[in-house]
Design an enzyme around this catalytic site. Structure first.
Site, PDB file in Angstrom:
ATOM      1  N   PHE A  88      -7.155  20.736 -24.163  1.00  0.00           N
ATOM      2  CA  PHE A  88      -7.901  19.592 -24.704  1.00  0.00           C
ATOM      3  C   PHE A  88      -9.251  19.486 -23.985  1.00  0.00           C
ATOM      4  O   PHE A  88      -9.499  20.155 -23.008  1.00  0.00           O
ATOM      5  CB  PHE A  88      -7.102  18.286 -24.615  1.00  0.00           C
ATOM      6  CG  PHE A  88      -7.752  17.205 -25.447  1.00  0.00           C
ATOM      7  CD1 PHE A  88      -7.942  17.393 -26.803  1.00  0.00           C
ATOM      8  CD2 PHE A  88      -8.222  16.039 -24.872  1.00  0.00           C
ATOM      9  CE1 PHE A  88      -8.585  16.432 -27.577  1.00  0.00           C
ATOM     10  CE2 PHE A  88      -8.862  15.063 -25.644  1.00  0.00           C
ATOM     11  CZ  PHE A  88      -9.043  15.262 -26.995  1.00  0.00           C
ATOM     12  N   ASP A  89     -10.141  18.606 -24.492  1.00  0.00           N
ATOM     13  CA  ASP A  89     -11.525  18.605 -23.991  1.00  0.00           C
ATOM     14  C   ASP A  89     -11.648  18.269 -22.513  1.00  0.00           C
ATOM     15  O   ASP A  89     -12.444  18.874 -21.801  1.00  0.00           O
ATOM     16  CB  ASP A  89     -12.436  17.730 -24.855  1.00  0.00           C
ATOM     17  CG  ASP A  89     -12.062  16.257 -24.877  1.00  0.00           C
ATOM     18  OD1 ASP A  89     -11.005  15.912 -24.329  1.00  0.00           O
ATOM     19  OD2 ASP A  89     -12.829  15.459 -25.443  1.00  0.00           O
ATOM     20  N   ALA A 132       1.140  15.155 -22.242  1.00  0.00           N
ATOM     21  CA  ALA A 132       0.684  13.872 -22.804  1.00  0.00           C
ATOM     22  C   ALA A 132       1.555  13.410 -23.980  1.00  0.00           C
ATOM     23  O   ALA A 132       1.932  12.257 -24.072  1.00  0.00           O
ATOM     24  CB  ALA A 132      -0.780  13.987 -23.245  1.00  0.00           C
ATOM     25  N   LYS A 173      -0.271   8.097 -23.455  1.00  0.00           N
ATOM     26  CA  LYS A 173       0.192   8.478 -24.792  1.00  0.00           C
ATOM     27  C   LYS A 173       1.697   8.200 -24.893  1.00  0.00           C
ATOM     28  O   LYS A 173       2.104   7.068 -25.104  1.00  0.00           O
ATOM     29  CB  LYS A 173      -0.113   9.959 -25.058  1.00  0.00           C
ATOM     30  CG  LYS A 173      -1.571  10.241 -25.374  1.00  0.00           C
ATOM     31  CD  LYS A 173      -2.399  10.461 -24.176  1.00  0.00           C
ATOM     32  CE  LYS A 173      -3.803  10.935 -24.498  1.00  0.00           C
ATOM     33  NZ  LYS A 173      -4.675  10.955 -23.331  1.00  0.00           N
ATOM     34  N   ASP A 218       1.009  20.459 -20.171  1.00  0.00           N
ATOM     35  CA  ASP A 218       0.245  19.225 -20.351  1.00  0.00           C
ATOM     36  C   ASP A 218       1.107  18.352 -21.255  1.00  0.00           C
ATOM     37  O   ASP A 218       1.232  18.585 -22.450  1.00  0.00           O
ATOM     38  CB  ASP A 218      -1.113  19.529 -20.994  1.00  0.00           C
ATOM     39  CG  ASP A 218      -1.911  18.252 -21.281  1.00  0.00           C
ATOM     40  OD1 ASP A 218      -1.295  17.183 -21.421  1.00  0.00           O
ATOM     41  OD2 ASP A 218      -3.146  18.332 -21.389  1.00  0.00           O
ATOM     42  N   HIS A 260     -19.960  14.726 -26.247  1.00  0.00           N
ATOM     43  CA  HIS A 260     -19.683  13.804 -27.352  1.00  0.00           C
ATOM     44  C   HIS A 260     -19.526  12.351 -26.912  1.00  0.00           C
ATOM     45  O   HIS A 260     -19.748  11.435 -27.685  1.00  0.00           O
ATOM     46  CB  HIS A 260     -18.439  14.246 -28.115  1.00  0.00           C
ATOM     47  CG  HIS A 260     -17.251  14.491 -27.245  1.00  0.00           C
ATOM     48  ND1 HIS A 260     -17.195  15.532 -26.351  1.00  0.00           N
ATOM     49  CD2 HIS A 260     -16.081  13.825 -27.108  1.00  0.00           C
ATOM     50  CE1 HIS A 260     -16.040  15.499 -25.717  1.00  0.00           C
ATOM     51  NE2 HIS A 260     -15.343  14.466 -26.157  1.00  0.00           N
ATOM     52  N   TYR A 305       0.842  -1.209   0.000  1.00  0.00           N
ATOM     53  CA  TYR A 305       0.000   0.000   0.000  1.00  0.00           C
ATOM     54  C   TYR A 305       0.871   1.251   0.000  1.00  0.00           C
ATOM     55  O   TYR A 305       0.604   2.214  -0.715  1.00  0.00           O
ATOM     56  CB  TYR A 305      -0.927   0.002   1.218  1.00  0.00           C
ATOM     57  CG  TYR A 305      -1.968   1.098   1.142  1.00  0.00           C
ATOM     58  CD1 TYR A 305      -3.241   0.830   0.626  1.00  0.00           C
ATOM     59  CD2 TYR A 305      -1.689   2.404   1.552  1.00  0.00           C
ATOM     60  CE1 TYR A 305      -4.191   1.827   0.523  1.00  0.00           C
ATOM     61  CE2 TYR A 305      -2.642   3.399   1.449  1.00  0.00           C
ATOM     62  CZ  TYR A 305      -3.898   3.103   0.934  1.00  0.00           C
ATOM     63  OH  TYR A 305      -4.831   4.100   0.835  1.00  0.00           O
TER      64      TYR A 305
HETATM   65  C1  P70 Z   1      -7.262  11.540 -26.700  1.00  0.00           C
HETATM   66  C2  P70 Z   1      -7.386  11.438 -25.194  1.00  0.00           C
HETATM   67  C3  P70 Z   1      -6.522  12.801 -23.461  1.00  0.00           C
HETATM   68  C4  P70 Z   1      -5.765  13.939 -22.995  1.00  0.00           C
HETATM   69  C5  P70 Z   1      -5.023  14.732 -23.885  1.00  0.00           C
HETATM   70  C6  P70 Z   1      -4.310  15.827 -23.405  1.00  0.00           C
HETATM   71  C7  P70 Z   1      -3.518  16.692 -24.325  1.00  0.00           C
HETATM   72  C8  P70 Z   1      -5.052  15.352 -21.229  1.00  0.00           C
HETATM   73  C9  P70 Z   1      -5.764  14.249 -21.644  1.00  0.00           C
HETATM   74  C10 P70 Z   1      -6.533  13.442 -20.627  1.00  0.00           C
HETATM   75  C11 P70 Z   1      -8.758  11.378 -24.643  1.00  0.00           C
HETATM   76  C12 P70 Z   1      -9.788  10.732 -25.434  1.00  0.00           C
HETATM   77  C13 P70 Z   1     -10.713  11.523 -26.019  1.00  0.00           C
HETATM   78  C14 P70 Z   1     -11.700  10.958 -26.758  1.00  0.00           C
HETATM   79  C15 P70 Z   1     -11.727   9.595 -26.920  1.00  0.00           C
HETATM   80  C16 P70 Z   1     -10.801   8.809 -26.328  1.00  0.00           C
HETATM   81  C17 P70 Z   1      -9.823   9.386 -25.572  1.00  0.00           C
HETATM   82  N1  P70 Z   1      -6.709  12.577 -24.657  1.00  0.00           N
HETATM   83  N2  P70 Z   1      -4.360  16.094 -22.110  1.00  0.00           N
HETATM   84  O1  P70 Z   1      -7.626  10.586 -27.365  1.00  0.00           O
HETATM   85  O2  P70 Z   1      -5.863  12.276 -20.339  1.00  0.00           O
HETATM   86  O3  P70 Z   1      -7.365  10.398 -21.033  1.00  0.00           O
HETATM   87  O4  P70 Z   1      -5.446  10.009 -19.492  1.00  0.00           O
HETATM   88  O5  P70 Z   1      -7.433  11.212 -18.706  1.00  0.00           O
HETATM   89  O6  P70 Z   1      -4.978  14.465 -25.203  1.00  0.00           O
HETATM   90  O7  P70 Z   1      -6.758  12.533 -27.218  1.00  0.00           O
HETATM   91  P1  P70 Z   1      -6.578  10.899 -19.863  1.00  0.00           P
END
Ligand code: P70
Length: 461
Positions: free
Chosen positions: A126-127, A219, A260, A217, A453, A74
């Site tokens: 990002f979204d 990723a 990623k 960020d 979406h 843990y």
């Molecule tokens: C994508 C996925 C996630 C993401 C990112 C950046 C630049 C943070 C995150 C969050 C998410 C996704 C969107 C739609 C469908 C499937 C997956 N991006 N910052 O595909 O990270 O997903 O680990 O919480 O691109 O681009 P996490």
């Protein structure tokens, strides 16, 4: 970048996963039953899955062997220290807060810094980042350079932030209005476009001048570093690791979706360069939502795969092959006269649905309609980055707000598909092109208030 026919994949395949293409009649039925939302499809009904490059990569033998030495204590497991050392080594950051994925790191960050009515400035969030900002009743402010929004313009660093707008916003909005600057590398929302080292350096000067934390960020940071190496003068002879070290030295911390560029199927983290107080604040929230500070919602084995994946993600031959494959698909689509965002980004090819289906206005969701057609045509799953994802209904006026672009993203998982899969994708677009004037678009018949979406339902027009 070396030509793709001068080398082969820098790995061989030891384990395979069968995929099958359903026939057209079955696909028509399945997509209808899914309410024309590709998230609702079962993975087994998909032939080539380009929904996301997130968590879909193939791990290496080295990572899998790391999974076998997961220490599932843990508190204080070995693998946490391996991860902390890797992050310290690659990013130069001392304080590491593991999380179950990237958005959990965003949640912690926003909870620490952001309050109601504030503006969170970035190149282009990002979204999920936007979702967290809006959940805190604050506003995402995107200040990407104008070139970054012109899909036809070839510019080496379309992820750069507009420095004049940034300075003006920081001047006009004191720290109580604009608490944080976030630079997303590469910039996912406009096509996986990189940020230059020069831009990052200048953002850091402004962040220091106006005393605002600068967070990356991260990723797709390794892909961003690859573009710096190949496009920015002075970096051709530097290693990806040296470039990463320099880039992160300009910021105060980062969030990372490790799904990623760290080549794992699950995981994320928040890291700070040297601010111990921030770290302790973050851990308080981490413990409530994620888990104890040395595991943060991940198993010991996941932490180990992540520590190893971070190194593999910065290897030069891996990155060349990875980005080479994305460019290969981009080239095939261009040959087939499919309009795509130029230059091709790091993690996928972004098709400009507005230009591919010019007869469809934004009200008829051209990008979602094209994503649906790609499934109907060949069982390929992609994702819409247009009105469904970035548009929203203004809660005060009830009016529909439309985003500047209508894109379909073909995100390529790392080390998972071959170039022949890419050939099939290009062929599917050729098939759609022949009948595209018969595509009538879609309308939304159900939507959630945030991140609509993922769960929206559509009807064909
Ligand atoms: C994508 C996925 C996630 C993401 C990112 C950046 C630049 C943070 C995150 C969050 C998410 C996704 C969107 C739609 C469908 C499937 C997956 N991006 N910052 O595909 O990270 O997903 O680990 O919480 O691109 O681009 P996490």
């Amino acid at each position: 970048m070396r030509s793709r026919d001068s080398y082969a994949e820098p790995y061989r395949i030891k384990m395979i996963e069968p995929i099958r293409q359903k026939d057209r009649q079955a696909r028509e039925k399945l997509i209808k039953e899914a309410y024309y939302n590709l998230f609702n499809l079962k993975a087994e009904d998909v032939y080539i899955d380009l929904l996301t490059d997130s968590g879909t990569s193939a791990m290496s033998a080295n990572q899998w062997s790391g999974m076998m030495i997961g220490d599932e204590s843990y508190a204080g497991c070995d693998n946490f220290y391996n991860l902390r050392d890797a992050i310290n080594d690659i990013f130069g950051y001392s304080y590491v807060v593991p999380t179950h994925q990237g958005r959990a790191a965003e949640n912690i960050l926003m909870s620490m810094f952001v309050d109601e009515k504030q503006d969170v400035i970035g190149n282009m969030h990002f979204d999920t980042t936007e979702g967290h900002i809006r959940l805190r009743k604050a506003n995402p402010v995107n200040l990407v350079i104008n070139e970054g929004l012109d899909p036809e313009l070839d510019h080496p660093f379309k992820g750069n932030i507009n420095l004049e707008s940034l300075e003006k916003t920081l001047q006009d909005n004191g720290p109580e209005r604009a608490p944080l600057i976030i630079m997303t590398v590469t910039c996912n929302s406009n096509g996986g476009q990189p940020v230059s080292m020069e831009n990052m350096r200048e953002v850091s000067v402004l962040a220091k001048k106006y005393k605002r934390p600068l967070i990356i960020d991260a990723a797709r940071y390794a892909e961003n570093c690859y573009f710096i190496k190949h496009r920015e003068s002075g970096y051709a002879d530097k290693s990806i690791r040296d470039i990463a070290r320099e880039m992160f030295s300009y910021a105060d911390g980062c969030t990372m979706s490790s799904k990623k560029d760290a080549l794992v199927n699950i995981g994320g983290f928040l890291a700070f360069k040297d601010n111990e107080d921030w770290y302790e604040d973050a851990v308080q929230i981490q413990i409530c939502y994620e888990g104890f500070r040395t595991y943060g919602g991940l198993a010991g084995r996941d932490l180990e795969a992540l520590a190893r994946g971070l190194y593999e993600g910065t290897e030069e031959d891996y990155l060349e092959d990875r980005i080479g494959q994305v460019y290969y698909l981009g080239g095939k689509l261009t040959e087939a006269d499919v309009p795509i965002i130029k230059p091709v980004g790091g993690h996928g090819v972004f098709v400009d649905a507005a230009r591919f289906l010019p007869h469809l206005p934004q009200t008829k969701l051209p990008a979602q309609a094209l994503a649906v057609e790609l499934y109907r045509e060949a069982g390929i799953r992609s994702i819409e980055l247009g009105t469904s994802t970035f548009g929203y209904t203004n809660p005060e006026t009830g009016e529909e707000v439309y985003p500047p672009q209508e894109l379909v993203r073909l995100a390529i998982p790392r080390r998972a598909y071959t170039d022949r899969h890419m050939d099939m994708v290009a062929k599917a677009f050729e098939g759609i092109a022949e009948r595209k004037s018969n595509i009538n678009g879609l309308k939304i018949i159900y939507q959630a208030k945030i991140l609509r979406h993922f769960t929206a339902r559509y009807e064909m027009l």
